[in-house]
Design an enzyme around this catalytic site. Structure first.
Site, PDB file in Angstrom:
ATOM      1  N   LEU A   1       0.827  -1.215   0.000  1.00 13.59           N
ATOM      2  CA  LEU A   1       0.000   0.000   0.000  1.00 13.59           C
ATOM      3  C   LEU A   1       0.857   1.259   0.000  1.00 13.59           C
ATOM      4  O   LEU A   1       0.389   2.341  -0.336  1.00 13.59           O
ATOM      5  CB  LEU A   1      -0.892   0.027   1.246  1.00 13.59           C
ATOM      6  CG  LEU A   1      -1.853  -1.150   1.431  1.00 13.59           C
ATOM      7  CD1 LEU A   1      -2.460  -1.120   2.826  1.00 13.59           C
ATOM      8  CD2 LEU A   1      -2.954  -1.105   0.365  1.00 13.59           C
TER       9      LEU A   1
ATOM     10  N   PHE B   1      12.567   2.964   5.390  1.00 13.34           N
ATOM     11  CA  PHE B   1      13.037   1.752   6.080  1.00 13.34           C
ATOM     12  C   PHE B   1      11.959   0.687   6.185  1.00 13.34           C
ATOM     13  O   PHE B   1      11.988  -0.150   7.066  1.00 13.34           O
ATOM     14  CB  PHE B   1      13.666   2.063   7.447  1.00 13.34           C
ATOM     15  CG  PHE B   1      12.949   3.107   8.245  1.00 13.34           C
ATOM     16  CD1 PHE B   1      11.908   2.771   9.089  1.00 13.34           C
ATOM     17  CD2 PHE B   1      13.333   4.437   8.148  1.00 13.34           C
ATOM     18  CE1 PHE B   1      11.261   3.738   9.833  1.00 13.34           C
ATOM     19  CE2 PHE B   1      12.679   5.410   8.887  1.00 13.34           C
ATOM     20  CZ  PHE B   1      11.642   5.060   9.733  1.00 13.34           C
TER      21      PHE B   1
ATOM     22  N   THR C   1       5.400   2.653   0.512  1.00 11.48           N
ATOM     23  CA  THR C   1       6.785   2.307   0.860  1.00 11.48           C
ATOM     24  C   THR C   1       7.452   3.519   1.499  1.00 11.48           C
ATOM     25  O   THR C   1       7.049   4.660   1.252  1.00 11.48           O
ATOM     26  CB  THR C   1       7.599   1.900  -0.388  1.00 11.48           C
ATOM     27  OG1 THR C   1       7.585   2.993  -1.308  1.00 11.48           O
ATOM     28  CG2 THR C   1       7.024   0.663  -1.052  1.00 11.48           C
TER      29      THR C   1
ATOM     30  N   ASP D   1       3.871  15.208  12.749  1.00  7.08           N
ATOM     31  CA  ASP D   1       3.961  14.781  11.338  1.00  7.08           C
ATOM     32  C   ASP D   1       2.647  14.962  10.587  1.00  7.08           C
ATOM     33  O   ASP D   1       2.294  14.143   9.742  1.00  7.08           O
ATOM     34  CB  ASP D   1       4.432  13.328  11.249  1.00  7.08           C
ATOM     35  CG  ASP D   1       5.127  13.037   9.909  1.00  7.08           C
ATOM     36  OD1 ASP D   1       5.479  14.002   9.189  1.00  7.08           O
ATOM     37  OD2 ASP D   1       5.306  11.857   9.573  1.00  7.08           O
TER      38      ASP D   1
ATOM     39  N   ARG E   1       7.831  -0.901   4.494  1.00  7.01           N
ATOM     40  CA  ARG E   1       6.663  -0.772   3.635  1.00  7.01           C
ATOM     41  C   ARG E   1       5.413  -1.078   4.440  1.00  7.01           C
ATOM     42  O   ARG E   1       5.474  -1.632   5.533  1.00  7.01           O
ATOM     43  CB  ARG E   1       6.775  -1.711   2.434  1.00  7.01           C
ATOM     44  CG  ARG E   1       6.916  -3.196   2.800  1.00  7.01           C
ATOM     45  CD  ARG E   1       7.043  -4.077   1.544  1.00  7.01           C
ATOM     46  NE  ARG E   1       8.082  -3.588   0.645  1.00  7.01           N
ATOM     47  CZ  ARG E   1       7.896  -3.420  -0.680  1.00  7.01           C
ATOM     48  NH1 ARG E   1       6.763  -3.750  -1.244  1.00  7.01           N
ATOM     49  NH2 ARG E   1       8.869  -2.969  -1.429  1.00  7.01           N
TER      50      ARG E   1
END
Length: 351
Positions: A50, A55, A52, A167, A57
Site C-alpha cells: 500500500l 526503512f 513504501t 507529522d 513498507r
C-alpha cells in the site's frame, strides 16, 4: 450568549475535562505496561503493498484465522538503525498501543522476528486524503472544516497526554468508510512534558521554531494544523519552493498570502495559527485549544457530534468490499526476507 447557552458551554467544558482525565488514566496504564506481542508473520496472508518508505513498507494483509483485513507496517531493523530511527520506532509502537480515539488508527497486533518489526493496524480502505485532495483540486471550506475539526479534537486528546504528533500532512490522514479521518504514522510522535529539540517532520509543515533549532513544544502541531487547513482549502501549501532551504526561508519570514476565495474568517484563523510569535499562536495561549474551537470559522461546528461521528461526511470514498485497494497507488512487490540469525536484538529488545 443567554444564560442557558452559557450553562451548556460550561457543562461541555467540564465534560471534556472529565473525558480527558479518564482518557489519561487509560493511556497511562497501557503506556506503563505495554501489551505483550500477540501474533506472528505466519498468522497473516500478504496481499499487496500500500506504500513504501525509507526503512520499510505497508502491506494489506488478511488475518488467516479471522479473515479480517489489516494494514501491516514492516520495518527493517538494520535500516531503522542506519537511519538513527530506533527511538522514534520504539516511541511509535509504545504510543500506538496506548492511545484510543475515534480519529486515530488502531494498532491491533505487533511482533518482531530476526530481521523486521511489524505493526498491524486496522485497514482504512478510503486511501490518503492527499490523493483525494490532488484529484479534486481543493476542498470547499465546509469540507475542509469537517476534517480540521477532527484534527483539532485529536490534538486536544494527544496533547492532554503530553504527546506531540509532529507529522501532520495529507499523506498521513486516511479517509475511512464513513468519510471520517484516521490519523496514521506515529513515527515522529513523542511524549514530552516540556520542550524537545529533534529536527523532524516534512519541510512544508515545519514550524519556524523547529527550523530555527529552538526548543519547541506542542505548539508546533497547531502551526501544522494551519498549514493543513490552508492546503485543504487552497489545493497547495502556504509555503512552497523547489528546495527545502527556500521553503524554510518563507516559513520563518512570517509572511503568508491567501487566495482571494478564502473567507475572512478563514484568513483570520490562519493568521492566528501560522503565527511565528509563540506568545500569540492559537492553541498555545492561556485558553489553550478553546481559542481555536470558539473561533468564528468553527461557529457552525458541533464538536460533540463530530466526536460521536454523527455529522454527515461531505465525501465518502468509493470502494468495493473490505479488502479493496483501488484508493491506493500500485508499488512493486518485494518478498519479505527474514534472516536466520537475529539482527539488532539489543536495540529493539523492548519492541
Amino acid at each position: 450568549m443567554g444564560n442557558a447557552a452559557t450553562a451548556k458551554k460550561g457543562s461541555e467544558v467540564e465534560s471534556v475535562k472529565e473525558f480527558l482525565a479518564k482518557a489519561k488514566e487509560d493511556f497511562l496504564k497501557k503506556w506503563e505496561n505495554p501489551a505483550p506481542n500477540n501474533a506472528g508473520l505466519e498468522d497473516f496472508e500478504r496481499k499487496k503493498t500500500l506504500g513504501t518508505g525509507s526503512f520499510g513498507r505497508v502491506m494489506l494483509v488478511k488475518h488467516k484465522a479471522t479473515e479480517q483485513y489489516y494494514a501491516m507496517k514492516i520495518l527493517d531493523k538494520q535500516k531503522v538503525v542506519k537511519l538513527k530511527q530506533i527511538e522514534h520506532t520504539l516511541n511509535e509502537k509504545r504510543i500506538l498501543q496506548a492511545v484510543n480515539f475515534p480519529f486515530l488508527v488502531r494498532l491491533e497486533y505487533a511482533f518482531k522476528d530476526n530481521s523486521n518489526l511489524y505493526m498491524v493496524m486496522e485497514y482504512v480502505p478510503g486511501g490518503e486524503m492527499f490523493s483525494h485532495l490532488r484529484r479534486i483540486g481543493r476542498f470547499s471550506e465546509p469540507h475542509a472544516r469537517f476534517y480540521a475539526a477532527q484534527i483539532v479534537l485529536t490534538f486536544e486528546y494527544l496533547h492532554s497526554l503530553d504527546l506531540i504528533y509532529r507529522d501532520l500532512k495529507p499523506e498521513n490522514l486516511l479517509i475511512d468508510h464513513q468519510g471520517y479521518i484516521q490519523v496514521t504514522d506515529f513515527g515522529f510522535a513523542k511524549r514530552v512534558k516540556g520542550r524537545t529539540w529533534t529536527l523532524c517532520g516534512t519541510p512544508e509543515y515545519l514550524a519556524p521554531e523547529i527550523i530555527l533549532s529552538k526548543g519547541y513544544n506542542k505548539a508546533v502541531d497547531w502551526w501544522a494544523l494551519g498549514v493543513l487547513i490552508y492546503e485543504m482549502a487552497a489545493g497547495y501549501p502556504p509555503f512552497f519552493a523547489d528546495q527545502p532551504i527556500q521553503i524554510y526561508e518563507k516559513i520563518v519570514s512570517g509572511k503568508v498570502r491567501f487566495p482571494s476565495h478564502f473567507s475572512s474568517d478563514l484568513k483570520d484563523l490562519l493568521r492566528n495559527l501560522l503565527q511565528v510569535d509563540l506568545t500569540k499562536r492559537f492553541g498555545n495561549l492561556k485558553n489553550g485549544v478553546s481559542d481555536i474551537k470558539t473561533h468564528k470559522w468553527f461557529a457552525t461546528t458541533d464538536w460533540i457530534a463530530i466526536y460521536q461521528r454523527k455529522v454527515e461526511a461531505p465525501f465518502i470514498p468509493k470502494f468495493r468490499g473490505s479488502g479493496d485497494t483501488s484508493n491506493f497507488d500500485d508499488y512493486e512487490e518485494e518478498d519479505i526476507r527474514v534472516s536466520i540469525t537475529e539482527k539488532c536484538g539489543k536495540e529493539f529488545c523492548e519492541f
